[in-house]
Design a protein around this motif. Sequence first.
Motif, short mmCIF file in Angstrom:
data_model
loop_
_atom_site.label_atom_id
_atom_site.label_comp_id
_atom_site.label_asym_id
_atom_site.label_seq_id
_atom_site.Cartn_x
_atom_site.Cartn_y
_atom_site.Cartn_z
N PHE A 95 0.84 -1.20 0.00
CA PHE A 95 0.00 0.00 0.00
C PHE A 95 0.87 1.25 0.00
CE2 PHE A 95 -4.02 -2.09 1.49
CZ PHE A 95 -4.89 -1.43 0.64
N ASN A 96 1.89 1.24 0.84
CA ASN A 96 2.78 2.39 0.94
C ASN A 96 3.44 2.68 -0.41
OD1 ASN A 96 3.96 4.46 2.47
ND2 ASN A 96 5.78 3.23 2.83
N GLU A 97 3.93 1.66 -1.07
CA GLU A 97 4.57 1.83 -2.38
C GLU A 97 3.59 2.35 -3.42
OE1 GLU A 97 7.67 1.70 -3.28
OE2 GLU A 97 8.53 0.82 -1.47
N VAL A 98 2.42 1.73 -3.48
CA VAL A 98 1.45 2.09 -4.52
C VAL A 98 0.87 3.47 -4.26
CG1 VAL A 98 -0.78 1.48 -5.53
CG2 VAL A 98 0.94 -0.29 -5.15
N CYS A 99 0.47 3.75 -3.02
CA CYS A 99 -0.16 5.03 -2.71
C CYS A 99 0.82 6.20 -2.80
CB CYS A 99 -0.80 5.00 -1.33
SG CYS A 99 -2.27 3.97 -1.27
N ASN A 100 2.07 5.95 -2.54
CA ASN A 100 3.06 7.02 -2.62
C ASN A 100 3.72 7.10 -3.99
OD1 ASN A 100 2.72 8.02 0.02
ND2 ASN A 100 3.86 6.28 0.80
N GLY A 101 3.24 6.29 -4.91
CA GLY A 101 3.71 6.36 -6.29
C GLY A 101 4.97 5.57 -6.53
N LEU A 102 4.82 4.53 -7.27
CA LEU A 102 5.98 3.73 -7.68
C LEU A 102 6.73 4.46 -8.78
CD1 LEU A 102 4.19 0.30 -7.91
CD2 LEU A 102 5.92 0.90 -6.24
N HIS A 103 8.03 4.39 -8.72
CA HIS A 103 8.83 4.94 -9.82
C HIS A 103 9.14 3.77 -10.74
CE1 HIS A 103 11.62 7.24 -12.09
NE2 HIS A 103 12.56 6.36 -11.87
N PHE A 104 8.52 3.77 -11.90
CA PHE A 104 8.63 2.63 -12.80
C PHE A 104 9.83 2.72 -13.73
CE2 PHE A 104 4.96 1.51 -10.87
CZ PHE A 104 3.79 2.07 -11.34
N GLY A 105 10.46 3.89 -13.79
CA GLY A 105 11.61 4.03 -14.67
C GLY A 105 11.26 4.06 -16.15
N VAL A 106 10.04 4.44 -16.47
CA VAL A 106 9.63 4.55 -17.87
C VAL A 106 9.01 5.92 -18.10
CG1 VAL A 106 9.25 2.08 -18.23
CG2 VAL A 106 7.39 3.47 -17.37
N ALA A 107 8.95 6.31 -19.35
CA ALA A 107 8.43 7.64 -19.68
C ALA A 107 6.95 7.76 -19.34
CB ALA A 107 8.65 7.94 -21.15
#
Length: 138
Positions: A95-107
């Motif tokens: 939840f913490n990762e998803v709600c705080n925004g994952l950095h996917f490394g893509v444009a």
Amino acid sequence: MKLILEDQEKDIFIFEATKEELEVCFKVVHIALERLGEEFNDRTQSSDEEPYETGLVLEKKLKTLLEQHKDLSSQGIILNITIRSFEASIIFNAFNEVCNGLHFGVAHIPTLEQLSGYSREELLEFFDSYEKIYFNRP
């Protein structure tokens, strides 16, 4: 979600949850594991287990529960969702990762709504509910 029982000796949590709450937990765990992969290990507190591998097992467990209760309405109560404390921490970290925004490394980073079907605000409401259970245990 509501915590029914925490047995530290047996290392279990038993929750009462609606089907929708269970679906959200499943989606959030799935998104975090899928997007982070093995990096989830580095972002989650370590233990004797690898968080990513345990998360994959948890994801399967949640999916099985959803399949067993597919005929219930989304407001129907599902009793006895039993997970270990480490699995509970994985849900919290996902939840913490998803709600705080994952950095996917893509444009192009998909929005949370595109990924999960819920807006960030809706996911934060679920996270807040789960966080209260997770941190305010007896």
